[in-house]
Enzyme design. Sequence first.
Site, PDB file in Angstrom:
ATOM      1  N   HIS A 186      66.596  86.476   6.502  1.00  0.00           N
ATOM      2  CA  HIS A 186      65.594  85.483   6.108  1.00  0.00           C
ATOM      3  C   HIS A 186      66.218  84.154   5.709  1.00  0.00           C
ATOM      4  O   HIS A 186      65.534  83.125   5.690  1.00  0.00           O
ATOM      5  CB  HIS A 186      64.661  86.024   5.020  1.00  0.00           C
TER       6      HIS A 186
ATOM      7  N   ASP B 186      68.287  93.339   6.482  1.00  0.00           N
ATOM      8  CA  ASP B 186      68.127  91.910   6.206  1.00  0.00           C
ATOM      9  C   ASP B 186      69.495  91.227   6.137  1.00  0.00           C
ATOM     10  O   ASP B 186      69.995  90.896   5.062  1.00  0.00           O
ATOM     11  CB  ASP B 186      67.349  91.715   4.907  1.00  0.00           C
TER      12      ASP B 186
ATOM     13  N   SER C 277      69.755  85.754  -2.652  1.00  0.00           N
ATOM     14  CA  SER C 277      69.551  86.241  -1.288  1.00  0.00           C
ATOM     15  C   SER C 277      70.789  85.937  -0.460  1.00  0.00           C
ATOM     16  O   SER C 277      71.233  84.785  -0.400  1.00  0.00           O
ATOM     17  CB  SER C 277      68.333  85.567  -0.657  1.00  0.00           C
TER      18      SER C 277
END
Length: 723
Positions: free
Chosen positions: A82, A218, A650
């Site tokens: 992402h 991810d 992240s």
Amino acid sequence: MKKTLLLLSLVAAPALAGEGKWTPQQVLELDPAWLKAQGLQVPPKRLWDPKRGTGLLAGAVNVGGCTGAFIAESGLVITNHHCAFSIIQEHSTPQRDLLTQGFLAKGREEELPGKGARVQVPRSFTDVTKEMLAAVPEGADDLTRQKSLERKDKELVAACEKRPATRCRVASFDGGLQYVLIDSVELADVRLVYAPPRAVGEYGGEVDNWMWPRHTGDFAIIRAYVAPDGSAAQYSAQNVPYKAEFFFPLATQGVKPDDFVMVLGYPGTTFRALLADDMAERQARFYPRVIDVYGELIRILEEEGAKDAAGKIAVASNLKSLHNRYKNAGGQLAGLKRGHLVEKQRAAEAAVVAWAEKRKESAGALKARTELLALQAEKAKTFEREFLLDVLKGSAKGPALAVSLARLAQERAKPDLEREPEFMDRELPRLKDRLEREQKNFFAPADKRMFLALVRRAQALGESERIAAVDKLFGRTYAEKEVAAKIDALYAASKVMDLAERQKMSGETEAQLRARKDPLLDFGFDLAAEVAALDELRDRRAGASARLLPEWRRAVLAHAGKPVAPDANSTLRVTFAKVKGYAPRDGAFYTPQTTLAGVMEKHTGEEPFDVPDKVAAAAEAKRYGPWVDARLKDVPVNFLADADTTGGNSGSPTVNGKGQLVGVNFDRVWENVSNDFGYNPDVARNVNVDVRYVLWLLDQVEDADALLRELGIRKGPKAQERR
């Protein structure tokens, strides 16, 4: 850092192993024996060398709101899928949908450049507290105080950035108790090397987002490039891979329960230093409004995207961002309630007050708290208007870009050091990249509907919170057909959404823009005036906070009498943790690892649980290769740890005690979303992609031979092919 404030220094081990986002300098003040007992196998000074002002922690890099990590000397960076989404989207079309299909560069010549993508590598940290505080004139009012601090910030950054390809910032810690100048080298040629199919990188979608058990791959791999002489440079076919001094080799053995890990990165913002009243406001008003407004925008984007294949790609990035904020808000509310965090903060605050009342030297802290409470009460009066103005200038592309163009023209007329920070010369390349990149995110039917929804909300505001620009163009009372017709006419008569014209506009003066008589630009100027006024009001509040909060925080830290890490502020931090499960509720316990079998158990053949054929084929054939975990008898996919993380983490590397990469952080569990307000060891769990799942995909699914050789995973005569 040349020196560290006594109030931020540590004298022993932290009270809780997982709690604390520690600065690199604080790591050196932790008890080395405690770190070794936890599982650290390298000397702390290898993590951070105070003489050089760098170390292994600098292998974690900033990739624009996310974290990444060098995993090879040759400039390879692993981050989240992402976080690389915009690059993947940039190169996707309905005919070549890389979002859906995934992407693998078989050689460096196939790697895809990312417009506006940056990698920042930290180079030095310098305490500039004295310089910042000395810049404030004696007796300054709050607005002057903030403007003086901002001016000194700009001067320090400008001096720092005289060095080519340098990105600097001044970071404030504990509300202004300490200021640190951070110097980073900025690499502007960043290319996509590998991205799994979206059905892997987002497996589970919003259903599984923030949840456990999780089965999501991810991650993505990018590469930073420089000029042949080693200097940072814009994209060029002649550029060569950046040579990383610090990187994290992949730990092919992975992790097991109770293993020690560290999560390194750039956590964005936490709120543990807020007064209880500020926390209560976020619980009672801010997060409910996020759910309300963003929920409506999400429905619009989903409905309009479903009608058009190109539209679906266009809205994908914005939709993903909105979904994440929306679900995060729900988690914050659930966690604040479950953990009684506002009540706990109120009790902790009362304890500090009682302690301070017994000490004459703390009278200033008590007075500061009283003023801070009054500041919060005043701000609450215009909450709805300010929230909606922020959404108006940042959601629907039409008004958002019009405001940006208007403010750019107005600010560029000022001397550089007098401009708002986001419009200074150093920011113009980023702003121009955004003005171009947003074309890829624009889908007119969705944009108009979002604008319509926001106008409806603005027209419903109370008398004291009106947005004059909206009232002027659309009137004070909402009538859907009339407003929709005006919006259609606005877009039809405007050139703002024409990329070539918008690029011309970005270089024009205010007079030239106004002479165009573009109706959307005219609205942008009207809205920009209100945004600028709000910015000044917020500057005044920030000046008051800079005057008051340090006084209160001194008392809080003195009362604590134990290590306290400052709130996250997008600077380099490290958190120490163990791999462990948790009990989400009475009678239930979650183990800390998931496997490939779990991926297939969730597979329905429909989004968001539609395993790509090539992944399913390898899984069903039990083609595990060397990536099977002997204890689990399967390929590990995700794992939990009790690291202290937040947004901005992240893509953070999760590394073992030897400094080897064992995973990539990408989420927190639902029960831990409100960790931003307080660490709870019972449920504080971050979610990581296991490095063995990364390697299984590259090896058994993609047969990414050249990339695996470059990573040192496959050996043999071809190992130098890509070097």
